[in-house]
Design a protein around this motif. Sequence first.
Motif, PDB file in Angstrom:
ATOM      1  N   LEU A   1     106.064  42.663 -23.163  1.00  0.00           N
ATOM      2  CA  LEU A   1     106.747  43.492 -22.164  1.00  0.00           C
ATOM      3  C   LEU A   1     106.121  43.226 -20.810  1.00  0.00           C
ATOM      4  CD1 LEU A   1     108.692  45.974 -21.601  1.00  0.00           C
ATOM      5  CD2 LEU A   1     106.621  47.338 -21.705  1.00  0.00           C
ATOM      6  N   LYS A   2     106.949  42.953 -19.843  1.00  0.00           N
ATOM      7  CA  LYS A   2     106.434  42.637 -18.523  1.00  0.00           C
ATOM      8  C   LYS A   2     107.139  43.520 -17.498  1.00  0.00           C
ATOM      9  CE  LYS A   2     104.913  38.425 -16.251  1.00  0.00           C
ATOM     10  NZ  LYS A   2     105.038  36.975 -16.233  1.00  0.00           N
ATOM     11  N   VAL A   3     106.344  44.272 -16.748  1.00  0.00           N
ATOM     12  CA  VAL A   3     106.893  45.123 -15.699  1.00  0.00           C
ATOM     13  C   VAL A   3     106.364  44.613 -14.371  1.00  0.00           C
ATOM     14  CG1 VAL A   3     106.964  47.464 -14.773  1.00  0.00           C
ATOM     15  CG2 VAL A   3     106.994  47.106 -17.242  1.00  0.00           C
ATOM     16  N   GLU A   4     107.286  44.310 -13.465  1.00  0.00           N
ATOM     17  CA  GLU A   4     106.853  43.756 -12.183  1.00  0.00           C
ATOM     18  C   GLU A   4     107.379  44.598 -11.026  1.00  0.00           C
ATOM     19  OE1 GLU A   4     107.041  39.044 -12.446  1.00  0.00           O
ATOM     20  OE2 GLU A   4     108.508  40.026 -13.731  1.00  0.00           O
ATOM     21  N   ASN A   5     106.479  45.050 -10.202  1.00  0.00           N
ATOM     22  CA  ASN A   5     106.801  45.765  -8.959  1.00  0.00           C
ATOM     23  C   ASN A   5     107.804  46.888  -9.163  1.00  0.00           C
ATOM     24  OD1 ASN A   5     106.803  42.491  -8.244  1.00  0.00           O
ATOM     25  ND2 ASN A   5     105.337  43.746  -7.110  1.00  0.00           N
ATOM     26  N   ALA A   6     107.609  47.661 -10.227  1.00  0.00           N
ATOM     27  CA  ALA A   6     108.552  48.748 -10.497  1.00  0.00           C
ATOM     28  C   ALA A   6     108.345  49.896  -9.521  1.00  0.00           C
ATOM     29  CB  ALA A   6     108.361  49.257 -11.919  1.00  0.00           C
ATOM     30  N   THR A   7     109.446  50.374  -8.969  1.00  0.00           N
ATOM     31  CA  THR A   7     109.386  51.520  -8.063  1.00  0.00           C
ATOM     32  C   THR A   7     110.515  52.468  -8.428  1.00  0.00           C
ATOM     33  OG1 THR A   7     108.541  50.138  -6.282  1.00  0.00           O
ATOM     34  CG2 THR A   7     109.469  52.257  -5.652  1.00  0.00           C
ATOM     35  N   LEU A   8     110.199  53.766  -8.473  1.00  0.00           N
ATOM     36  CA  LEU A   8     111.226  54.770  -8.732  1.00  0.00           C
ATOM     37  C   LEU A   8     111.002  55.944  -7.803  1.00  0.00           C
ATOM     38  CD1 LEU A   8     113.604  55.719 -10.603  1.00  0.00           C
ATOM     39  CD2 LEU A   8     111.892  57.002 -11.843  1.00  0.00           C
ATOM     40  N   LYS A   9     112.059  56.379  -7.151  1.00  0.00           N
ATOM     41  CA  LYS A   9     111.958  57.535  -6.261  1.00  0.00           C
ATOM     42  C   LYS A   9     112.901  58.617  -6.726  1.00  0.00           C
ATOM     43  CE  LYS A   9     110.947  54.692  -2.228  1.00  0.00           C
ATOM     44  NZ  LYS A   9     111.451  54.168  -0.947  1.00  0.00           N
ATOM     45  N   PHE A  10     112.407  59.851  -6.754  1.00  0.00           N
ATOM     46  CA  PHE A  10     113.294  61.002  -6.945  1.00  0.00           C
ATOM     47  C   PHE A  10     113.415  61.665  -5.585  1.00  0.00           C
ATOM     48  CE2 PHE A  10     111.334  60.822 -11.267  1.00  0.00           C
ATOM     49  CZ  PHE A  10     112.484  60.467 -11.933  1.00  0.00           C
ATOM     50  N   GLY A  11     114.471  61.417  -4.859  1.00  0.00           N
ATOM     51  CA  GLY A  11     114.575  61.939  -3.500  1.00  0.00           C
ATOM     52  C   GLY A  11     113.433  61.369  -2.682  1.00  0.00           C
ATOM     53  N   GLY A  12     112.612  62.254  -2.113  1.00  0.00           N
ATOM     54  CA  GLY A  12     111.511  61.767  -1.290  1.00  0.00           C
ATOM     55  C   GLY A  12     110.252  61.490  -2.091  1.00  0.00           C
ATOM     56  N   VAL A  13     110.251  61.894  -3.375  1.00  0.00           N
ATOM     57  CA  VAL A  13     109.041  61.733  -4.185  1.00  0.00           C
ATOM     58  C   VAL A  13     109.007  60.336  -4.796  1.00  0.00           C
ATOM     59  CG1 VAL A  13     107.734  62.626  -6.134  1.00  0.00           C
ATOM     60  CG2 VAL A  13     109.112  64.166  -4.740  1.00  0.00           C
ATOM     61  N   VAL A  14     107.927  59.638  -4.560  1.00  0.00           N
ATOM     62  CA  VAL A  14     107.780  58.323  -5.173  1.00  0.00           C
ATOM     63  C   VAL A  14     107.064  58.524  -6.512  1.00  0.00           C
ATOM     64  CG1 VAL A  14     106.905  55.999  -4.883  1.00  0.00           C
ATOM     65  CG2 VAL A  14     107.610  57.320  -2.896  1.00  0.00           C
ATOM     66  N   ALA A  15     107.817  58.429  -7.612  1.00  0.00           N
ATOM     67  CA  ALA A  15     107.234  58.701  -8.924  1.00  0.00           C
ATOM     68  C   ALA A  15     106.455  57.498  -9.437  1.00  0.00           C
ATOM     69  CB  ALA A  15     108.325  59.088  -9.918  1.00  0.00           C
ATOM     70  N   VAL A  16     107.005  56.326  -9.233  1.00  0.00           N
ATOM     71  CA  VAL A  16     106.315  55.095  -9.622  1.00  0.00           C
ATOM     72  C   VAL A  16     106.352  54.178  -8.413  1.00  0.00           C
ATOM     73  CG1 VAL A  16     106.327  53.097 -11.142  1.00  0.00           C
ATOM     74  CG2 VAL A  16     106.971  55.321 -12.038  1.00  0.00           C
ATOM     75  N   ASN A  17     105.184  53.667  -8.036  1.00  0.00           N
ATOM     76  CA  ASN A  17     105.085  52.952  -6.782  1.00  0.00           C
ATOM     77  C   ASN A  17     104.583  51.528  -7.005  1.00  0.00           C
ATOM     78  OD1 ASN A  17     104.988  52.307  -4.122  1.00  0.00           O
ATOM     79  ND2 ASN A  17     103.311  53.700  -3.587  1.00  0.00           N
ATOM     80  N   ASP A  18     105.496  50.562  -6.928  1.00  0.00           N
ATOM     81  CA  ASP A  18     105.138  49.151  -6.960  1.00  0.00           C
ATOM     82  C   ASP A  18     104.165  48.829  -8.094  1.00  0.00           C
ATOM     83  OD1 ASP A  18     105.448  46.601  -6.008  1.00  0.00           O
ATOM     84  OD2 ASP A  18     103.664  46.708  -4.750  1.00  0.00           O
ATOM     85  N   LEU A  19     104.540  49.261  -9.305  1.00  0.00           N
ATOM     86  CA  LEU A  19     103.652  49.121 -10.453  1.00  0.00           C
ATOM     87  C   LEU A  19     103.954  47.843 -11.233  1.00  0.00           C
ATOM     88  CD1 LEU A  19     101.530  50.595 -12.350  1.00  0.00           C
ATOM     89  CD2 LEU A  19     103.520  51.414 -13.606  1.00  0.00           C
TER      90      LEU A  19
END
Lengths: 255, 361
Positions: free
Chosen positions: A4-22
Amino acid sequence: MSLLKVENATLKFGGVVAVNDLSFSVNEGEVYAIVGPNGAGKSTVFNLVSRFYQPYAGRFSFDGQDLLSCKPDEVADLGIARTFQNIELFDHATVLQNLLVGRHRHRRTTLIEELFFAPRVRQEERHHRAAVEEVIDFLDLQPYRDKMIAGLPYGVRKVVELGRALASGPRLLLLDEPASGLSVEETQDMRWWIDDIRKQMGITVLMVEHDMGLVSGVSDRVLALADGAKLAEGTPAEVQSDPAVIEAYLGAGAA
Amino acid sequence: MRIQFKTSYDHDIRLFPDRHSLIVYGALILLALVLPFLINEFYIGEVTNVLIWAIAGLGLMLLTGQTGQASLGHAAFLAIGCYTNTILIEQGLPFLLAFPLAGVITGVVGAIIAIPALRLHGIYLAIATIALSILADDIIVLLEPWTGGVSGKFPDVIRVFGMEIERWTMPVRFYYLVLAVAVMCTLFYRNILRSPLGRAFDAVRDSEVSATAMGVHIARTKATAFGLSCMITGWAGALMGYYAGAFNNETFSLVISITLLMMIVIGGLGSIHGAFFGAVVVAFLPQGLSILKDSVLGSGVAIPGLETGVFGMILILFILFEPMGLYGRWLKIRIWFELFPFARKDMFRRQKSYLKTERLR
């Protein structure tokens, strides 16, 4: 080889950055643990991998295949199974039926065949049952086989959920806090099971866990998250002694 | 006390898990077959009515009890089944082809309607399906060239291999026809339950998120459930048309939809038995009530709304005191006898298991 390879994952809920460039990758055959304080984004990472959330940016690949092109229900077909933090079992069904639902991705029979219960359906049912019985033996669930989930104690439900994920015959198992709410003995059992899942069944495990005893006992590598970003990655000992991790958990100056 | 020893996986796959249930259901079928020799034709008609309601109940049970999707629009599918069957026969198709086809067409229509409707959950789905029931009335009137509109239609005599079947002049033959359809639908229902699709239905009902994680396509599974449910309901509708002998746009009203839903709740959600128990209540209650009323108040007195009132009260009582329905009560009584004298009063008290966050509520 990374499964499993995750590259530069980012997720935002509105203004909240839940996952940041992971970015991280899980190797085939290892137990990879994600730790971090509450709200660090651990479960969010799980929900991204199982496609319940659509990432804002980033690449996810499983065994060379692009995960983002899969729908949530197709993830299971690739061989990724998961458990849930708050136990999501089918309450009004028996343990056996729950485990058999885990076999759903192996369904080969059509609606018409099932409507008439063609001989092939019976054959398939026997195969499914045999596969499920192996899981029941592995997890010592025999006494609960025909019991309804609604009447089972918490610890057993946790094991049934692990069993349902195993029944699907996965290559990658996502365990969301497998030991939360378990007693010391049950946690110990869970530890042996995770060990055996990796060694006997050859299944890669990605888990989120708070119990550092369990994490350092079973995992090969640990990823520490804080505020959705990577704090540290390495062996359990390395991560536990990392100054940034200690600061995130205990506050500045504690180290 | 009966203990079941399982010696092979087939015990859990077979239609009848052990000899005991084979004997019980075999006896039941036998009784159903010889019934016309035991009771007179009027009562055969009543039993036929029960069976037709039970078939419709099986249809809705598959959707509501098994897959957890409430529908108040099933009267519309009764209507589709009924009209399709009649129209196909008028086009010259033999009954043996038209009748199955009527169910399949109803199922396909149901599955197509389900695709947008099943984006809604719970009470919202129920409201959306109410619209179906109401629309059906108007659509039947609008499609007058086919449906006969307000003046309605009269189904033709059924012809199977040169044998005529008619509800009024030969109720026994019609009874056997309905019985055959009921047995067939029950078999379909059981087959679905013991195969992967049935388990997917349960999974969708109990937890959509983990069903998805196990590879169950939620929308497709729900649409399949809706389609199968409508297919069985369509057959019930066709039989209802024959039973009534005449039907128009007002035959399959919203009240029928509500009665159907009430029927399966009273019978016991999520079980085949529930559909049959519920059908007995729905079919016999009006007769029972009118007999009771006549003997208490005399035959001249009319009490408008008595039936609906009593139905509503029964429903409320069941939801309060026996949410598992008649089937749940039946199970409790049976277990009490099986365990005699060891049954305890609190054995069926619902156990609550608390998650962390629920303890404070």
